[in-house]
Design an enzyme around this catalytic site. Structure first.
Site, PDB file in Angstrom:
ATOM      1  N   TYR A  75      71.968  70.125 129.076  1.00 28.60           N
ATOM      2  CA  TYR A  75      70.590  70.565 128.833  1.00 28.60           C
ATOM      3  C   TYR A  75      70.510  72.095 128.861  1.00 28.60           C
ATOM      4  O   TYR A  75      69.991  72.732 127.932  1.00 28.60           O
ATOM      5  CB  TYR A  75      69.668  69.933 129.891  1.00 28.60           C
ATOM      6  CG  TYR A  75      68.326  70.583 130.016  1.00 28.60           C
ATOM      7  CD1 TYR A  75      67.372  70.476 129.000  1.00 28.60           C
ATOM      8  CD2 TYR A  75      67.980  71.319 131.159  1.00 28.60           C
ATOM      9  CE1 TYR A  75      66.125  71.085 129.126  1.00 28.60           C
ATOM     10  CE2 TYR A  75      66.744  71.918 131.283  1.00 28.60           C
ATOM     11  CZ  TYR A  75      65.828  71.796 130.264  1.00 28.60           C
ATOM     12  OH  TYR A  75      64.600  72.403 130.377  1.00 28.60           O
ATOM     13  N   ASN A  88      65.579  78.108 133.151  1.00 28.79           N
ATOM     14  CA  ASN A  88      66.487  78.716 134.141  1.00 28.79           C
ATOM     15  C   ASN A  88      67.851  78.022 134.120  1.00 28.79           C
ATOM     16  O   ASN A  88      68.839  78.597 134.584  1.00 28.79           O
ATOM     17  CB  ASN A  88      65.847  78.658 135.532  1.00 28.79           C
ATOM     18  CG  ASN A  88      65.848  77.267 136.135  1.00 28.79           C
ATOM     19  OD1 ASN A  88      66.770  76.874 136.825  1.00 28.79           O
ATOM     20  ND2 ASN A  88      64.795  76.494 135.866  1.00 28.79           N
ATOM     21  N   ASP A 112      54.907  65.246 118.820  1.00 26.78           N
ATOM     22  CA  ASP A 112      55.771  64.784 119.908  1.00 26.78           C
ATOM     23  C   ASP A 112      56.364  63.459 119.440  1.00 26.78           C
ATOM     24  O   ASP A 112      55.810  62.809 118.545  1.00 26.78           O
ATOM     25  CB  ASP A 112      54.963  64.564 121.205  1.00 26.78           C
ATOM     26  CG  ASP A 112      55.845  64.550 122.450  1.00 26.78           C
ATOM     27  OD1 ASP A 112      55.680  65.458 123.294  1.00 26.78           O
ATOM     28  OD2 ASP A 112      56.692  63.648 122.587  1.00 26.78           O
ATOM     29  N   ILE A 113      57.442  63.051 120.073  1.00 31.65           N
ATOM     30  CA  ILE A 113      58.019  61.733 119.733  1.00 31.65           C
ATOM     31  C   ILE A 113      57.210  60.623 120.409  1.00 31.65           C
ATOM     32  O   ILE A 113      57.243  59.473 119.994  1.00 31.65           O
ATOM     33  CB  ILE A 113      59.517  61.671 120.112  1.00 31.65           C
ATOM     34  CG1 ILE A 113      60.196  60.544 119.346  1.00 31.65           C
ATOM     35  CG2 ILE A 113      59.722  61.591 121.605  1.00 31.65           C
ATOM     36  CD1 ILE A 113      61.701  60.695 119.249  1.00 31.65           C
ATOM     37  N   LEU A 128      53.882  69.887 130.154  1.00 33.04           N
ATOM     38  CA  LEU A 128      53.478  71.252 129.791  1.00 33.04           C
ATOM     39  C   LEU A 128      52.713  71.270 128.474  1.00 33.04           C
ATOM     40  O   LEU A 128      51.795  72.077 128.285  1.00 33.04           O
ATOM     41  CB  LEU A 128      54.699  72.171 129.696  1.00 33.04           C
ATOM     42  CG  LEU A 128      55.424  72.455 131.008  1.00 33.04           C
ATOM     43  CD1 LEU A 128      56.538  73.471 130.800  1.00 33.04           C
ATOM     44  CD2 LEU A 128      54.447  72.962 132.061  1.00 33.04           C
ATOM     45  N   ASP A 155      59.855  62.900 115.125  1.00 33.41           N
ATOM     46  CA  ASP A 155      61.140  63.143 115.784  1.00 33.41           C
ATOM     47  C   ASP A 155      61.640  64.519 115.337  1.00 33.41           C
ATOM     48  O   ASP A 155      61.634  64.816 114.137  1.00 33.41           O
ATOM     49  CB  ASP A 155      62.111  62.039 115.336  1.00 33.41           C
ATOM     50  CG  ASP A 155      63.432  62.065 116.069  1.00 33.41           C
ATOM     51  OD1 ASP A 155      63.793  63.118 116.638  1.00 33.41           O
ATOM     52  OD2 ASP A 155      64.118  61.027 116.055  1.00 33.41           O
ATOM     53  N   LEU A 156      62.098  65.339 116.274  1.00 33.45           N
ATOM     54  CA  LEU A 156      62.604  66.675 115.909  1.00 33.45           C
ATOM     55  C   LEU A 156      63.832  66.588 115.007  1.00 33.45           C
ATOM     56  O   LEU A 156      64.179  67.546 114.311  1.00 33.45           O
ATOM     57  CB  LEU A 156      62.954  67.472 117.177  1.00 33.45           C
ATOM     58  CG  LEU A 156      61.762  67.932 118.015  1.00 33.45           C
ATOM     59  CD1 LEU A 156      62.222  68.381 119.394  1.00 33.45           C
ATOM     60  CD2 LEU A 156      61.011  69.048 117.305  1.00 33.45           C
ATOM     61  N   GLY A 167      59.308  70.938 122.649  1.00 33.67           N
ATOM     62  CA  GLY A 167      59.850  69.595 122.421  1.00 33.67           C
ATOM     63  C   GLY A 167      61.333  69.491 122.733  1.00 33.67           C
ATOM     64  O   GLY A 167      62.045  70.484 122.867  1.00 33.67           O
ATOM     65  N   GLY A 168      61.795  68.246 122.835  1.00 40.56           N
ATOM     66  CA  GLY A 168      63.207  67.979 123.086  1.00 40.56           C
ATOM     67  C   GLY A 168      63.431  67.417 124.478  1.00 40.56           C
ATOM     68  O   GLY A 168      62.490  67.194 125.242  1.00 40.56           O
TER      69      GLY A 168
HETATM   70  C1  15L Z   1      63.636  72.541 133.837  1.00 41.75           C
HETATM   71  O1  15L Z   1      64.095  73.150 132.872  1.00 41.75           O
HETATM   72  C2  15L Z   1      63.172  71.150 133.710  1.00 41.75           C
HETATM   73  O2  15L Z   1      62.580  70.899 132.451  1.00 41.75           O
HETATM   74  C3  15L Z   1      62.233  70.728 134.808  1.00 41.75           C
HETATM   75  O3  15L Z   1      62.187  69.316 134.812  1.00 41.75           O
HETATM   76  C4  15L Z   1      62.632  71.258 136.194  1.00 41.75           C
HETATM   77  O4  15L Z   1      63.735  70.590 136.634  1.00 41.75           O
HETATM   78  C5  15L Z   1      62.882  72.757 136.116  1.00 41.75           C
HETATM   79  O5  15L Z   1      63.737  73.108 135.065  1.00 41.75           O
HETATM   80  C6  15L Z   1      63.468  73.314 137.427  1.00 41.75           C
HETATM   81  O6  15L Z   1      64.536  73.915 137.393  1.00 41.75           O
HETATM   82  O7  15L Z   1      62.827  73.159 138.458  1.00 41.75           O
END
Ligand code: 15L
Length: 280
Positions: free
Chosen positions: A139, A115, A37-38, A18, A55-56, A76-77
């Site tokens: 995550y 999401n 970016d890293i 992205l 690095d963040l 990032g991350g």
């Molecule tokens: C995300 O947040 C991820 O970064 C991406 O790799 C996808 O997995 C996406 O969600 C998703 O839910 O499709």
């Protein structure tokens, strides 16, 4: 014609999928980008852009790079489900560095939330932006934390922030779930432009999905105030993707899909909990 921001825009995660899309899009609009970016940036630098590998976790470098910037687009991350220790540095400590930089620079933060901060909601639901966080992993939890960090810095320091709960931002939808969650690169790029150029944002949330007719999962966000409407759609893929399901009942039940199944160890016979649906 979109206004060019008077100050540079700080773009983190510039070398990811992205980030590269945005570098090209925003650079093409004549915006001045300070990118980091890293990982090394793999493309030619847009005109007027700079790139610094960082690095963040490295607070002093992040603060220095953000100097003079009017907005921080924070992509990032860690961007997929990973063990807690791997998420901790970039997504938790790193986010603190981003918000400290924003506070000092009086910059607006556009945060790539996901999401997956609400991934354990069932696909039969229709969620307003102020819905309950139900992260589907470490995550997703870090994204919920990032959104709450935005609220803290808005109420305590007046730092504006827009939290983009991105669905599936990719070149094209590849499975049945993405008929709802797909976000085209162009819709995503126009959304970021709207977030940076909007007059005022406060602290708000936008669901990041294109104009998919199956996108009934998410509603009532700040898009109208920001002047953004998606124009692309997953609908033309409906025929070819209708049967493209995993066969995994956990993955197919919840919005977060495959992320919900990773390390899932709950007994199917566990009694319904406070936040479970009536189906248990
Ligand atoms: C995300 O947040 C991820 O970064 C991406 O790799 C996808 O997995 C996406 O969600 C998703 O839910 O499709």
């Amino acid at each position: 014609m979109t206004a060019v921001p008077t100050k540079p825009v700080f773009l983190t995660g510039a070398s990811g999928a992205l980030g590269r899309v945005l570098a090209k899009w925003l650079g093409g609009l004549g915006w001045t980008l300070v990118m980091t970016d890293i990982a090394a940036f793999p493309d030619p630098l847009p005109p007027g852009a700079s790139f610094t590998k960082a690095d963040l976790n490295d607070g002093p470098t992040i603060l220095r790079l953000a100097e003079g910037c009017g907005a921080i687009v924070h992509l990032g991350g860690v961007s997929v489900e990973r063990p807690f220790e791997e998420v901790l540095g970039p997504n938790i400590r790193g986010l603190f560095h981003i918000y400290e930089a924003a506070r000092r620079e009086k910059a607006r933060v556009i945060f790539a939330s996901s999401n997956h901060s609400v991934g354990f909601h069932e696909r039969t639901e229709s969620l307003p932006a102020d819905t309950q966080f139900l992260p589907d992993g470490f995550y997703g939890l870090s994204k919920a934390y990032g959104e709450l960090m935005g609220r803290l810095y808005w109420f305590k320091h007046g730092v504006e922030n827009v939290n983009l709960r991105i669905g599936s931002a990719c070149p094209e939808p590849v499975n049945n779930r993405m008929l709802a969650s797909y976000l085209s690169y162009a819709d995503f790029s126009r959304l970021v432009v709207a977030c940076v150029t909007a007059g005022q944002t406060g602290s708000c949330v936008v669901w990041g999905a294109s104009k998919n007719s199956r996108m009934t999962w998410w509603r009532d966000d700040a898009r109208a105030e920001l002047g953004w409407e998606p124009t692309d759609s997953a609908d033309p893929y409906a025929g070819q993707l209708a049967g493209k399901v995993s066969g995994d009942p956990v993955e197919e039940r919840y919005m977060g899909g495959a992320f919900c199944s990773i390390g899932y160890s709950r007994s199917a016979f566990a009694p319904a909990g406070l936040f479970d649906s009536a189906k248990g």
